[in-house]
Design a protein around this motif. Sequence first.
Motif, PDB file in Angstrom:
ATOM      1  N   LEU A 223     -33.482 -45.652  -5.892  1.00 40.28           N
ATOM      2  CA  LEU A 223     -34.466 -45.320  -6.108  1.00 40.28           C
ATOM      3  C   LEU A 223     -36.107 -44.716  -7.355  1.00 40.28           C
ATOM      4  O   LEU A 223     -34.955 -44.458  -8.283  1.00 40.28           O
TER       5      LEU A 223
ATOM      6  N   ASP B 177     -37.958 -45.890  -1.820  1.00 41.25           N
ATOM      7  CA  ASP B 177     -35.734 -46.187  -1.914  1.00 41.25           C
ATOM      8  C   ASP B 177     -36.524 -47.066  -0.375  1.00 41.25           C
ATOM      9  O   ASP B 177     -36.652 -46.717   0.547  1.00 41.25           O
TER      10      ASP B 177
ATOM     11  N   ASP C 231     -33.808 -39.296  -1.581  1.00 42.74           N
ATOM     12  CA  ASP C 231     -33.882 -40.465  -0.805  1.00 42.74           C
ATOM     13  C   ASP C 231     -33.858 -39.496   0.467  1.00 42.74           C
ATOM     14  O   ASP C 231     -33.515 -38.498   0.758  1.00 42.74           O
TER      15      ASP C 231
END
Length: 515
Positions: free
Chosen positions: A405, A432, A486
């Motif tokens: 990420l 991501d 994320d």
Amino acid sequence: MRICSVRWRRYVGTLIGLLAAAVAIGVGELVAAFVRPEASPIIVVGNRIITLTPEPVKRTAIDNFGTNDKTALLLTIYVLLAAFGAFVGSLAQRRLAYGLLGVAAFGAFGCYCALTASAARTTDVLPTLAGTAAAATVMIVLAGSAARRRPAHARGTDRTDRRRFLQGSVATAGLAAIGGFGGRAVQHSRFDVAAVRQQVALPKPVTPAPVAVRRSDFGKSSYPWATANDAFYRIDTALSVPQINPKQWSLRIHGMLDREITLSYDQLRQRPLIERWITLCCVSNEVGGNLVGNARWLGARLADLLREAGVHADADQLVLSSADGMTIGAPTKAVLDGRDALIAIGMNGDPLPVEHGFPARIVVPGLYGYVSACKWVVDIEATTFAQRKAYWVQGGWAQQTDIKLESRIDTPQSGGTVQAGKPVAIAGVAWDQHVGVSKVEVQVDNDAWLPARLSSVPSTDTWRQWRVTWTPPKPGSYTVRVRATDDHGTVQTDKEQPVFPSGATGLHKITVRAK
């Protein structure tokens, strides 16, 4: 009496060696034009140096030179060859046999490189042999001319013979240039597939990519949401970009399967093709780096072909092989888990650029390029991680890893100046792949984290633009950080980790000054 004074002799040997090296390169390039460009002596030596170079040195080169690492390597080879040629030429001035032994050593190393490079062919040795023979001939002729004796009473011959030697040297340099540049021109004429690529008409996809650029691109970042083909990063080991005519291309899928499949380019084009926006990222990308790009890819689902071939359940690795011998090991489960892993033939509405894998390459969302993005793909072997180690893994890179990420500040630039008391747009991208980004926050100095506005995206397989407006309260220096969250709720770590062996982590930060 020798044709040169003591001072003149200091330079004759160096000149002879440099000319011999130049002729070796020129003749080698000319002969390679009738073999293949990858057989050029400079290219075979460069390719072998890449495979022999320790991994820490490779990482240092990428860190320092980025996508110019190949140019730096080729320039280094030319400089070293010139230095070696000068040394061998000085030996030839002392004794011709020593110089010829140096030339033979150069030729032997070149032949070794030509025969042991990845995807080597027996005929690849021919340009090196021809170049070595030409270099030896030049050394014999020029060294013999420089050592010629005249009767002591023959006045004025020193200057005349020196002029003749220089004229012969100039002629030799001209022949080397003609061979080198002429050889490159013939290579381009015979092997370049740019014209063939322009004639390729891409089929229409059965499912086109959504037209999402307007909603996905804020237009506030120095990097657009969609990366143009000529701006897309390129990291590979190909010193000579493979030139593959689609009519001669084929893809072999074999190994731990029920049945082997071989596809021609036309057969691949006739399969149901899909179009997807997918972001690719290099494992060598530093925090805040630019070795990442987003493009619209057209291709056939690799999972469909694997299922048609009956891939075995215990085949946990797909070894993807390029036409230049590069091998990349991708986890089979990542291709079969429902993501849009493609054998791609199109990029942003055009056939793949030659530098990016024409006629076909592999694209797998959610994986770094070194374990998925095989350009110029010609072979896929279903095997196991225990049985085979791909190229980068042999150098110590992680065998399996997902993309980390990441988030990046694109504007303002670090070290830039903003106006105190006036709103400033801070913007960038976060990614991501195959997980998605749900939130981005920005922190100035140690103040509270500010939530950023996010662009919409067509899928979790692309990066996402973000922006936030901030007003510097007073003149001074400010540190700006960014972090992403994320779609699973995981917050980007601030723990700094280098790119080796599985990708960098940490928060990107910049410093700006308000006036």
